[in-house]
Write an enzyme that holds these catalytic residues in place. Structure first.
Site, PDB file in Angstrom:
ATOM      1  N   GLU A   1       1.359  -1.890  -0.623  1.00  0.00           N
ATOM      2  CA  GLU A   1       2.436  -0.891  -0.785  1.00  0.00           C
ATOM      3  C   GLU A   1       3.200  -0.813   0.526  1.00  0.00           C
ATOM      4  O   GLU A   1       2.613  -0.513   1.573  1.00  0.00           O
ATOM      5  CB  GLU A   1       1.878   0.483  -1.168  1.00  0.00           C
ATOM      6  CG  GLU A   1       1.391   0.535  -2.599  1.00  0.00           C
ATOM      7  CD  GLU A   1       0.979   1.928  -3.064  1.00  0.00           C
ATOM      8  OE1 GLU A   1       1.533   2.929  -2.573  1.00  0.00           O
ATOM      9  OE2 GLU A   1       0.082   1.991  -3.935  1.00  0.00           O
TER      10      GLU A   1
ATOM     11  N   ASN B   1      -7.488   2.400  -5.625  1.00  0.00           N
ATOM     12  CA  ASN B   1      -6.252   2.508  -4.847  1.00  0.00           C
ATOM     13  C   ASN B   1      -6.359   3.742  -3.948  1.00  0.00           C
ATOM     14  O   ASN B   1      -6.801   4.807  -4.402  1.00  0.00           O
ATOM     15  CB  ASN B   1      -5.057   2.678  -5.801  1.00  0.00           C
ATOM     16  CG  ASN B   1      -3.789   3.096  -5.075  1.00  0.00           C
ATOM     17  OD1 ASN B   1      -3.174   2.300  -4.379  1.00  0.00           O
ATOM     18  ND2 ASN B   1      -3.402   4.367  -5.220  1.00  0.00           N
ATOM     19  N   GLU B   2      -5.957   3.587  -2.712  1.00  0.00           N
ATOM     20  CA  GLU B   2      -5.952   4.720  -1.765  1.00  0.00           C
ATOM     21  C   GLU B   2      -7.212   5.576  -1.952  1.00  0.00           C
ATOM     22  O   GLU B   2      -7.133   6.795  -2.189  1.00  0.00           O
ATOM     23  CB  GLU B   2      -4.661   5.536  -1.881  1.00  0.00           C
ATOM     24  CG  GLU B   2      -3.449   4.703  -1.488  1.00  0.00           C
ATOM     25  CD  GLU B   2      -2.156   5.473  -1.218  1.00  0.00           C
ATOM     26  OE1 GLU B   2      -2.088   6.678  -1.496  1.00  0.00           O
ATOM     27  OE2 GLU B   2      -1.207   4.836  -0.706  1.00  0.00           O
TER      28      GLU B   2
ATOM     29  N   TYR C   1       4.396   3.187   4.571  1.00  0.00           N
ATOM     30  CA  TYR C   1       5.781   3.436   4.157  1.00  0.00           C
ATOM     31  C   TYR C   1       6.623   3.759   5.386  1.00  0.00           C
ATOM     32  O   TYR C   1       6.143   4.406   6.320  1.00  0.00           O
ATOM     33  CB  TYR C   1       5.834   4.611   3.177  1.00  0.00           C
ATOM     34  CG  TYR C   1       5.326   4.237   1.793  1.00  0.00           C
ATOM     35  CD1 TYR C   1       6.171   3.636   0.875  1.00  0.00           C
ATOM     36  CD2 TYR C   1       4.001   4.457   1.424  1.00  0.00           C
ATOM     37  CE1 TYR C   1       5.725   3.264  -0.395  1.00  0.00           C
ATOM     38  CE2 TYR C   1       3.541   4.098   0.159  1.00  0.00           C
ATOM     39  CZ  TYR C   1       4.414   3.496  -0.739  1.00  0.00           C
ATOM     40  OH  TYR C   1       3.975   3.126  -1.991  1.00  0.00           O
TER      41      TYR C   1
ATOM     42  N   GLU D   1       4.429   0.852 -11.211  1.00  0.00           N
ATOM     43  CA  GLU D   1       3.472   1.906 -11.549  1.00  0.00           C
ATOM     44  C   GLU D   1       3.990   2.727 -12.732  1.00  0.00           C
ATOM     45  O   GLU D   1       5.204   2.810 -12.958  1.00  0.00           O
ATOM     46  CB  GLU D   1       3.288   2.817 -10.315  1.00  0.00           C
ATOM     47  CG  GLU D   1       2.304   3.952 -10.539  1.00  0.00           C
ATOM     48  CD  GLU D   1       1.858   4.641  -9.254  1.00  0.00           C
ATOM     49  OE1 GLU D   1       2.447   4.370  -8.187  1.00  0.00           O
ATOM     50  OE2 GLU D   1       0.908   5.450  -9.332  1.00  0.00           O
TER      51      GLU D   1
HETATM   52  O1  AHR Z   1       4.114   4.214  -4.530  1.00  0.00           O
HETATM   53  C1  AHR Z   1       3.945   5.578  -4.776  1.00  0.00           C
HETATM   54  C2  AHR Z   1       2.561   6.084  -4.411  1.00  0.00           C
HETATM   55  O2  AHR Z   1       2.379   5.957  -3.034  1.00  0.00           O
HETATM   56  C3  AHR Z   1       1.395   5.309  -4.996  1.00  0.00           C
HETATM   57  O3  AHR Z   1       1.081   5.750  -6.275  1.00  0.00           O
HETATM   58  C4  AHR Z   1       0.296   5.620  -4.049  1.00  0.00           C
HETATM   59  O4  AHR Z   1      -0.658   4.589  -3.986  1.00  0.00           O
HETATM   60  C5  AHR Z   1       1.008   5.842  -2.728  1.00  0.00           C
HETATM   61  O5  AHR Z   1       0.590   6.992  -2.105  1.00  0.00           O
END
Ligand code: AHR
Length: 514
Positions: free
Chosen positions: A318, A194-195, A263, A46
């Site tokens: 992600e 995205n998101e 995550y 990114e």
């Molecule tokens: O990977 C960092 C960020 O995490 C990304 O930009 C976003 O899609 C997610 O919240």
């Protein structure tokens, strides 16, 4: 695929408890042939902090760091060794602020913008579409472009598809040729935002599903062999309603993948240090990483209701560990070190993906260089590869191999009354006939005795590689870049079609059998 073992534990608050049942892994090859898509081993770069600028791209005029068209040669070489199958770009949250036409044409004429999501720094657009797609050719990897839905327009994204993919004469392909590229790049993977539930526009799933249908309709490239692989912006971890709504409302003809982001984080308001974590923080990180197993199973079962033939992929685009940034670095740059804890997250998560390869057919570790759970860190002209890199490299044998389903009975790792499996595993047979079994022991204190039952197939030779270190919190630094690296594994013995393994604490092993 996982069988729970019945294990009695004595609970003691605030310390690790290992249990003393035997770990047994059984290979159970079934009638179905399931391929572990190489795209599970994808990466993500990114415009965030020092991922692109500094980490990957140092500029065509750079006289001190060796490069090819501005892209660091050391990074190219390291990524090529991983056989990275795809690379997602330009975001992340950045994607929904990115107007691709800012990043084409003479570099001196490109506008500078503000990177509003990541540190409020100036983005001069010197790394744009041509730079990224030409770099993918150098890396021999497939590009995965994330389109701007949040602040973009339908026409803008439709034009981007035409610009990079159309061979004939059209306004966009003429513009591409004016900018020096005759043949199209033929990009297959496209993210539609995205998101969308967050930084991509704070949309509801119903609203996004409708928006998706519109964007996907005009992202037309019917000449692309096999068609475009359009990926819908997916759920935030356990938001199952998001997946259900997209599956219900988006026609199959318009979508090939539904994304998921998760995550491994202790607590979003108290993420803890990347290197100086307590035993409790270690356990909580691993528990959050192991939650991926439940997420994949629950999102998949929702998808099964609408898509029993599993035509639509679950794309975990992600994933990775997320901690506080390194002291003294820009909080908006998400720069973190990478210890053996990260190797544990990588090994366990890739085992989960492999074991669910029927539905999980693409994934992207966040992120490639200098951001979050990076495989590469740079400092000026120095570069190092992290423990996570080594896991990805050891696991590359699973790319496009045939999955061997497993039954796993594992000891538990318990902390303050909570338990997760200490051992995870996955297995596959490669095209050359070799079988590989990857094993992870996340227990920070105890080695694991594991019996691997090989079923009917007879093997003659066994070898292996191991990644571990003296201390869980060890990492590779610019002074000692090779401190943690794989070594030959001597702790496995093949006898009577069974393998007896002694797996050290916090270690990853990949066994090879033929
Ligand atoms: O990977 C960092 C960020 O995490 C990304 O930009 C976003 O899609 C997610 O919240």
């Amino acid at each position: 695929m996982y069988r729970k073992s019945i294990i009695v534990t004595f609970l003691l608050a605030g310390s690790f408890i290992g249990t003393w049942a035997q770990n047994v892994i059984k290979l159970v090859p079934g009638p179905d042939t399931i391929t572990i898509s190489r795209h599970i081993y994808g990466h993500f770069a990114e415009h965030l902090g020092r991922c692109i600028y500094d980490g990957i791209y140092v500029g065509e005029d750079n006289g001190t760091i060796p490069h090819t068209n501005g892209v660091r040669n050391d990074v190219i070489e390291a990524l090529k060794k991983l056989h990275i199958p795809n690379l997602r770009w330009p975001g992340g949250c950045f994607a929904d602020t990115y107007h691709w036409k800012d990043g084409i044409g003479p570099k001196g004429k490109r506008p500078s913008i503000v990177n509003t999501w990541w540190g409020g720094v100036t983005e001069n657009n010197s790394f744009g579409t041509h730079d990224f797609l030409n770099m993918c050719e150098l890396l021999e990897t497939e590009p995965y472009l994330a389109g701007n839905v949040g602040s973009g327009e339908v026409q803008e994204l439709a034009d981007w598809v035409q610009y990079v993919n159309f061979d004939g004469k059209s306004p966009m392909s003429d513009l591409r040729r004016e900018n020096g590229r005759d043949k199209p790049w033929k990009v297959r993977f496209w993210g539609v935002g995205n998101e969308a539930w967050g930084c991509g526009g704070n949309m509801t799933p119903d609203y996004y599903a409708d928006i998706y249908r519109k964007y996907a309709t005009f992202m037309s490239d019917w000449t692309n062999s096999g068609g475009l692989f359009r990926i819908a912006s997916g759920a935030n971890s356990a938001d199952y309603n998001w997946t259900e709504t997209l599956m219900k409302r988006i026609p199959k003809s318009l979508v090939k993948g539904i994304a998921l982001h998760h995550y491994a984080v202790i607590d979003w308001s108290k993420k803890g240090s990347a290197t100086m974590y307590s035993d409790e923080q270690y356990f909580k990180t691993m528990k959050s990483a192991w939650f991926m197993n439940e997420l994949v199973e629950k999102h998949s079962s929702i998808m099964d209701k609408y898509d029993p033939k599993k035509e639509i992929a679950l794309v975990v685009d992600e994933w990775g560990g997320w901690y506080e940034v390194e002291p003294g670095t820009n909080p908006g740059f998400l720069y973190q070190q990478n210890t053996m804890r990260d190797a544990m997250i990588a090994g366990m998560t890739l085992n989960i993906f492999n074991n669910h390869a029927e539905r999980v057919r693409m994934a992207n570790l966040a992120q490639t260089v200098n951001v979050l759970q990076a495989v590469i860190l740079t400092e000026g002209d120095k570069m190092l590869v992290t423990p996570t890199y080594h896991v990805m490299e050891m696991y590359k044998v699973h790319q496009d191999a045939t999955l061997i389903p497993l039954e796993v009975s594992s000891q538990s790792l318990s902390f303050s009354g909570e338990s997760i499996p200490a051992v995870s595993a996955s297995a596959s047979t490669a095209k050359d006939g070799k079988t590989h079994i990857s094993l992870v022991n996340i227990d920070p204190k105890n080695q694991q005795e594991i019996t691997v039952n090989l079923s009917d197939k007879k093997y003659k030779n066994l070898s292996g590689r191991l990644l571990t270190s003296a201390k869980l919190r060890d990492f590779n630094s610019f002074d000692k870049p090779d401190f943690i690296k794989p070594e030959a594994f001597k702790g496995a013995e093949l006898k009577n079609n069974e393998i007896s393994v002694t797996l050290p604490p916090f270690s990853v092993a990949v066994l090879e059998l033929n």
